[in-house]
Every structure is written in C-alpha cells, then in structure tokens.
Design an enzyme around this catalytic site. Structure first.
Site, PDB file in Angstrom:
ATOM      1  N   HIS A  73      -1.755  -9.361  -6.013  1.00  0.00           N
ATOM      2  CA  HIS A  73      -1.246 -10.309  -7.002  1.00  0.00           C
ATOM      3  C   HIS A  73      -2.090 -10.301  -8.271  1.00  0.00           C
ATOM      4  O   HIS A  73      -1.567 -10.569  -9.359  1.00  0.00           O
ATOM      5  CB  HIS A  73      -1.192 -11.719  -6.406  1.00  0.00           C
ATOM      6  N   ASP A  74      -3.370 -10.008  -8.164  1.00  0.00           N
ATOM      7  CA  ASP A  74      -4.190  -9.902  -9.365  1.00  0.00           C
ATOM      8  C   ASP A  74      -3.857  -8.629 -10.137  1.00  0.00           C
ATOM      9  O   ASP A  74      -3.583  -8.672 -11.335  1.00  0.00           O
ATOM     10  CB  ASP A  74      -5.678  -9.909  -9.003  1.00  0.00           C
ATOM     11  N   GLY A  79      -3.178  -6.269 -14.557  1.00  0.00           N
ATOM     12  CA  GLY A  79      -4.139  -5.273 -14.113  1.00  0.00           C
ATOM     13  C   GLY A  79      -5.252  -5.958 -13.340  1.00  0.00           C
ATOM     14  O   GLY A  79      -5.334  -7.190 -13.276  1.00  0.00           O
ATOM     15  N   PRO A 166       6.980  -9.005  -7.922  1.00  0.00           N
ATOM     16  CA  PRO A 166       8.255  -8.759  -7.238  1.00  0.00           C
ATOM     17  C   PRO A 166       8.486  -9.763  -6.117  1.00  0.00           C
ATOM     18  O   PRO A 166       7.563 -10.123  -5.396  1.00  0.00           O
ATOM     19  CB  PRO A 166       8.094  -7.335  -6.694  1.00  0.00           C
ATOM     20  N   THR A 198       1.068  -5.903   7.426  1.00  0.00           N
ATOM     21  CA  THR A 198       0.615  -5.561   8.768  1.00  0.00           C
ATOM     22  C   THR A 198      -0.278  -6.648   9.351  1.00  0.00           C
ATOM     23  O   THR A 198      -0.569  -6.669  10.540  1.00  0.00           O
ATOM     24  CB  THR A 198      -0.133  -4.219   8.777  1.00  0.00           C
ATOM     25  N   ASP A 258      -2.800  -1.666  10.911  1.00  0.00           N
ATOM     26  CA  ASP A 258      -2.389  -0.465  11.634  1.00  0.00           C
ATOM     27  C   ASP A 258      -0.926  -0.144  11.311  1.00  0.00           C
ATOM     28  O   ASP A 258      -0.308  -0.786  10.466  1.00  0.00           O
ATOM     29  CB  ASP A 258      -2.602  -0.635  13.143  1.00  0.00           C
TER      30      ASP A 258
END
Length: 329
Positions: A73-74, A79, A166, A198, A258
């Site tokens: 998110h950063d 950037g 997004p 994950t 994983d």
C-alpha cells in the site's frame, strides 16, 4: 515450550548468518544491498530491525500479513517513500482503502531503536522494506536480499490513495496494466497478490457479494467451491458481521508464506473475486498453475518484492530522513 525456544533460536541464528551474507555492494540505481554498512556506528541496521520484528512475531504472527500489506500500500501510491506512515486528517492512512493497514506501532518501535543508535540515518521507507523481508522469513518464506537507500517523501493524500489502490473486484487485465505501468510484470502481479494473501485474514464485508448477490444475480458466485461457500456462509451472515476467514484456504497454510494460496484458488477456494479470477484468466492462469505445482514461488516471491521496492523511490538528495515516521521533520 523448549521446542519453540529452540526453533526461535535456530531461526535467529540463521538470520544472522544470512544478514552477514548480504554485506556486499550490489546495487540497482542508487539502491543497493548493504547500503547502511558503516553508517550506523558499529550497529548492523538490518539486525536491529530483525530483533524488533522477531519479538513482535513471537507475540503475534499475523504481523506478517500486516507488513506485506503495508509495503504494497505504501509503494503503490506514490512509490516506496513511507508516505503511508504520515499522520494527518487527509493523509493516506485515513483513506478507506487503507483501513485494514496496521503495524504502524511496530515501525515506530523500529525507528526508535535505530534513532537511539544512529539518529537521522535510516529512512522510514527502508524500515518498511527491511521489516517486511524479516516477517516473510519468519513465516517460513525464503530469505531475499533487500535493497536500501530510499528516502522519505513529504506528500500523503487520502484521495490519491483511494483512487490509486486496486480494489478486490478489479478485472485482471486492468490490474495487470496498473502493475505494468509501475514496471512490474503480470507474473509480479500474481506473485505479489499471492504473497499478500498467503497469510492473514479477510473480513466478511469484503466478499459478502460473492456469497449472496454476485454481480446482482441474487445468487452466490458460481466459481466458488461449494464446500468453501457453505463454510463462508456459516461464518459470514447476510446481515454482516465482524467475522473473518483466512485469505489462504489451504489447511495449515494460513500463517505461512508458501504456495498453498495458489493450490486453493485452483480449487475454487479464493476469498476475493480477484483471487478467483487470476486462476482462470488467460493472462494469469498459466502462472497460477505453475506456482501451485512447483517450488517456483519460494524462489520468485522475494524477487517480486525487491522489484516492488524499486517503485517510485526517492534517493540521493531527494526527500528526507524522518526523525519520526509519523511526521515530516
């Protein structure tokens, strides 16, 4: 308890060895591995970060998901400049799309530890990236060498974050295009989405439509695994709740970095709409299939994180090194 302590000690010892192995000068532009060598008196900056994150991980393993979300998110808005960390009535962290981001107190603790050892040397932007790598490693992910040398930005806008990040229903082609405009490939998109999902949990309100009224049909999403659907309906009533489910629906995989996520979405067990779409869309399905059956994810996820960490960085004389990650100097 003795086994847990032994495991924790072994992990820490391996991390120290790996940290020592990164002490050389590979670089990408003005970012490089080992950037802080010799810049923090006799202290190993990455080891200081490791120690603080490891202590937090032993208390709460969900910090892994929090840090992965924080770095994404950063980096995705202005950037990788730690603009997400700035406080303010209209700063990025106040945007609705950042409402689930947490871990700010951990970054504060790391910053305080480093400021005590070498004031105004280590950027908040680099702390996020180093801390996330540590968390991935502690969650049984593969160690990767982080590049450092970022500086912190001045600008943080809630409206910019809201229109840039997004959402969970974004179509795959649009998502792929957004990633490409940041120098990231379709494979990077699949790797980063999978890495973020994950571990951690997703609250029911983010996918209620898939359970009860998919695309206005009044029915569930037909692509969802029937057993998974039944389980979700028991957890997430139509009226809404504060309940949540694991983002990775593979048994015993929900807190490990994983390939379980990719195996789950190929079985129709994706939680968010975008999760299920990447398993079937022509732009991403081959990558999902490969990552679900090979060991490629373990080797390639770190590379995608490094590439994410290069997006829009400030280096050299740009930006500043904040004394406090929550405010400009």
């Amino acid at each position: 308890m003795a086994r847990a302590n032994t495991s924790s000690s072994s992990t820490a010892a391996l991390a120290i060895f790996l940290l020592c192995m990164t002490l050389f000068g590979q670089s990408y532009g003005q970012l490089k591995t080992g950037f802080y060598i010799g810049k923090c008196r006799s202290n190993n900056v990455e080891q200081v970060v490791f120690n603080v994150v490891n202590a937090a991980f032993q208390r709460d393993r969900t910090i892994v998901a929090a840090l992965l979300r924080m770095q994404f998110h950063d980096c995705f808005v202005r950037g990788c400049d730690a603009s997400l960390l700035l406080d303010g009535s209209n700063s990025e962290k106040t945007a609705g799309s950042n409402g689930s981001v947490r871990g700010y107190e951990l970054i504060d603790a790391i910053k305080a530890a480093l400021e005590q050892r070498c004031p105004e040397v280590v950027s908040c932007a680099d702390i996020i990236v180093i801390a996330t790598r540590v968390a991935v490693f502690l969650a049984e992910g593969r160690w990767y060498n982080v590049e450092t040398g970022r500086r912190d930005g001045f600008v943080s806008s809630a409206s910019e974050a809201q229109r840039t990040l997004p959402g969970p229903t974004i179509p795959v082609p649009i998502a792929v295009d957004i990633f490409r405009r940041r120098g990231l490939s379709a494979d990077d998109f699949v790797l980063l989405l999978g890495g973020g999902h994950t571990v951690g949990v997703i609250h029911c309100n983010f996918f209620l439509d898939r359970l009860y009224n998919f695309q206005g049909t009044g029915r569930p999403d037909p692509s969802m695994n029937r057993n998974t659907l039944s389980s979700f309906i028991r957890t997430c009533p139509r009226s809404g709740s504060n309940n949540f489910v694991f983002a990775d629906q593979t048994p015993r995989s929900g807190l490990r970095v994983d390939k379980g996520y990719y195996q789950a979405i190929r079985q129709g067990k994706g939680v968010l709409q975008i999760d299920q779409q990447i398993a079937s869309h022509r732009l991403t399905s081959a990558t999902v299939r490969r990552l679900s059956v090979t060991g490629d994810f373990a080797f390639q996820f770190g590379g995608a994180m490094v590439r994410l960490g290069r997006v829009g960085v400030l280096t050299g004389n740009q930006g500043q090194i904040r004394k406090n990650c929550r405010r400009r100097n």
